[in-house]
Design a protein around this motif. Sequence first.
Motif, PDB file in Angstrom:
ATOM      1  N   PHE A 226      25.873  28.281  13.828  1.00  0.00           N
ATOM      2  CA  PHE A 226      26.667  29.388  14.346  1.00  0.00           C
ATOM      3  C   PHE A 226      25.735  30.356  15.077  1.00  0.00           C
ATOM      4  O   PHE A 226      24.822  30.921  14.463  1.00  0.00           O
ATOM      5  CB  PHE A 226      27.349  30.165  13.207  1.00  0.00           C
TER       6      PHE A 226
ATOM      7  N   ASP B 101      32.467  30.036   4.379  1.00  0.00           N
ATOM      8  CA  ASP B 101      33.088  29.392   5.543  1.00  0.00           C
ATOM      9  C   ASP B 101      32.939  27.874   5.515  1.00  0.00           C
ATOM     10  O   ASP B 101      33.908  27.153   5.721  1.00  0.00           O
ATOM     11  CB  ASP B 101      32.486  29.942   6.834  1.00  0.00           C
ATOM     12  N   LEU B 102      31.727  27.393   5.267  1.00  0.00           N
ATOM     13  CA  LEU B 102      31.468  25.953   5.375  1.00  0.00           C
ATOM     14  C   LEU B 102      31.453  25.264   4.012  1.00  0.00           C
ATOM     15  O   LEU B 102      31.738  24.065   3.903  1.00  0.00           O
ATOM     16  CB  LEU B 102      30.122  25.726   6.086  1.00  0.00           C
TER      17      LEU B 102
ATOM     18  N   TYR C 206      34.204  22.867   2.675  1.00  0.00           N
ATOM     19  CA  TYR C 206      34.226  21.428   2.997  1.00  0.00           C
ATOM     20  C   TYR C 206      33.153  20.676   2.212  1.00  0.00           C
ATOM     21  O   TYR C 206      33.345  19.525   1.830  1.00  0.00           O
ATOM     22  CB  TYR C 206      34.044  21.202   4.495  1.00  0.00           C
TER      23      TYR C 206
ATOM     24  N   HIS D 172      33.573  14.031  11.262  1.00  0.00           N
ATOM     25  CA  HIS D 172      33.287  15.422  10.981  1.00  0.00           C
ATOM     26  C   HIS D 172      33.903  15.758   9.620  1.00  0.00           C
ATOM     27  O   HIS D 172      35.066  15.464   9.399  1.00  0.00           O
ATOM     28  CB  HIS D 172      33.923  16.239  12.119  1.00  0.00           C
TER      29      HIS D 172
ATOM     30  N   SER E 208      35.218  18.261   8.181  1.00  0.00           N
ATOM     31  CA  SER E 208      36.467  19.011   8.073  1.00  0.00           C
ATOM     32  C   SER E 208      37.591  18.304   8.827  1.00  0.00           C
ATOM     33  O   SER E 208      38.765  18.560   8.585  1.00  0.00           O
ATOM     34  CB  SER E 208      36.310  20.431   8.637  1.00  0.00           C
TER      35      SER E 208
HETATM   36  O1  LIG Z   1      36.801  25.804   8.795  1.00  0.00           O
HETATM   37  C1  LIG Z   1      35.956  25.486   9.574  1.00  0.00           C
HETATM   38  O2  LIG Z   1      35.863  24.227  10.018  1.00  0.00           O
HETATM   39  C2  LIG Z   1      35.213  23.902  11.183  1.00  0.00           C
HETATM   40  C3  LIG Z   1      34.054  24.797  11.446  1.00  0.00           C
HETATM   41  O3  LIG Z   1      33.463  24.538  12.670  1.00  0.00           O
HETATM   42  C4  LIG Z   1      34.543  26.198  11.355  1.00  0.00           C
HETATM   43  O4  LIG Z   1      33.633  27.130  11.736  1.00  0.00           O
HETATM   44  C5  LIG Z   1      34.966  26.460   9.978  1.00  0.00           C
HETATM   45  O5  LIG Z   1      35.411  27.764   9.829  1.00  0.00           O
END
Ligand SMILES: O=C1OC[C@@H](O)[C@H](O)[C@H]1O
Length: 363
Positions: free
Chosen positions: A174, A194-195, A198, A281, A283
Motif C-alpha cells: 500500500f 485490513d489484510l 484474509y 489472489h 481474497s
Molecule cells: O479487502 C481487501 O482485499 C483486497 C485488498 O487489495 C484490499 O486492500 C483489502 O482491503
Amino acid sequence: MAPFTLKWGIVATGGIAEQFIKDLIADPALRGVSDVAHLPVAVASRSVEKAQAFIDAQVPADLRSKVTPYGSYEELYKDPAVDVVYVASPSAFHYKNSLDALRAGKNVLCEKPFTVNAKQAKHLQHVAKESNLFLMEAVWTRFFPLVKTFTKLLHEDKVIGRVHRVFSDFSVWFDPKTRPTYYDPNTGGGALLDLGVYMNLWTLLTCYHHPDNKLSPPDVIKAVQFRSAVNRGVDESTSVITSWEKPQIVCIGTASMMIDTPPECVVRVQGTKGQIIIPIHGSRPEKILVRLDDGATREYNFPIPGQGLFWEADAVARDIRDGKKEEALYPLSESVFAMELMDEIRRQNELVFPANVEYCEDF
Ligand SMILES: O=C1OC[C@@H](O)[C@H](O)[C@H]1O
Ligand SMILES: NC(=O)C1=CN([C@@H]2O[C@H](COP(=O)(O)OP(=O)(O)OC[C@H]3O[C@@H](n4cnc5c(N)ncnc54)[C@H](OP(=O)(O)O)[C@@H]3O)[C@@H](O)[C@H]2O)C=CC1
C-alpha cells in the motif's frame, strides 16, 4: 417467478463501494442467479456532491433517477426505500456506522474487518438481535463457489488426508501517498485489520471449521507485529502462529502492507497425502490446485464473472427475503471470534488504537 429485489443504501463512496455497486448492478443471470436481484436506491457520502458524482459515475443513466444522493450517512439510514445498508467506510467507523444504521431500523452488511475490537463486534451482534435485524460482516470471499469446493475437498473428501499445516499469506503493498487511511490509526489502519482478515480466513476454514475442532479457538496464538515507519500507531505487518490441538494442525499466517504476496502460492494446506494450493489472489481466488504425493494433480477453476462481491450480496438478499437475521455460512459468532483472534494478536504486541477508535458502549 419474479426475483426478490433487495434495495441497497451505500454508505461511503470509496474504492470498495465502487466495486460493490458495479456488482449490484450486474445482471444476476451472468452468474446463473434468478431468484434474487439488487437495486441501489441511495448513496451517502460526507458531501452530497460526492454522493451525486458517485451515482453519475457508477449508475447507468436509466437507473440514476432511482438513486437518492445524501450528504450525510444519517440521512440515508432514515430513507424508507432502503432495505439494507452497506457500510463501506474505513474500518474505524464500521462500529459507529453499523450501530447508527441498526438503531435507525436498517439491516446491515458491514465491510471487513467487522469492527476494531471484539467488544464492538459483540455489541453490534447484541443490538442486531435485540432489534430483530439482519447483520453480517462482508467477508465476500466466503461466498465464492471456490470456497465451498475448498472445504469439501478438505473436510468431506479428505483429498489430502489428515491436515497438518497451513501457510496463509495475504500481503499487498500500500503506497502511503495513495492509501493514507491504511497508515492512520484514527481510521483503523494497518495490515492486521485490513489484510489479516484474509490471512485468517484460510486458517479458520481449515482449522476452526475442522470437524474435530468443532468451532473451538486455537490452543496457542503467537504473534509478531512490526510497526509502520510512516505511523507507529499501525502495524505494517503481522505474522501469527496458531496451534489447534484437537485436529493437530499448526498454521502460519502472514499479512503485510509493505510487500506483495508472490503469485505462485497464497495458501498452502499440507496433509498426509499431499497439498491444496490456492494461487493468487487470496481474497479473490479463481483456482485450486491439488498436488498429491503419488504424483497426481488436479486443478479446479472458478472464473469470476465480475468482481465477485455479488455472491455475498445474493446471500444477504436470500436471508432478508426469508426473514433470517444472520447468514448461516458466516454467522456473527464467527465474526466475533475473528475479532477476538485479532484482539489477542494486538494484545501480544501492545498495539492499541486511539481511545475513540477502540470505544464501545457498555451493554
Ligand atoms: O479487502 C481487501 O482485499 C483486497 C485488498 O487489495 C484490499 O486492500 C483489502 O482491503
Ligand atoms: N471486501 C474487499 O475486497 C475490500 C474491503 N475493503 C474494506 O472497506 C473499507 C473501506 O475501504 P476503501 O474503500 O478501500 O477505502 P477508501 O479510503 O477508498 O474509501 C473510504 C470512504 O469512506 C469514507 N470516509 C468516511 N470517513 C472517512 C475518513 N475519516 N477518512 C477517509 N474516508 C472516510 C469516504 O467516503 P465519503 O467521502 O463518501 O464519505 C471514503 O471515500 C475498509 O474497511 C476496508 O478494509 C477495502 C477494499 C477491498
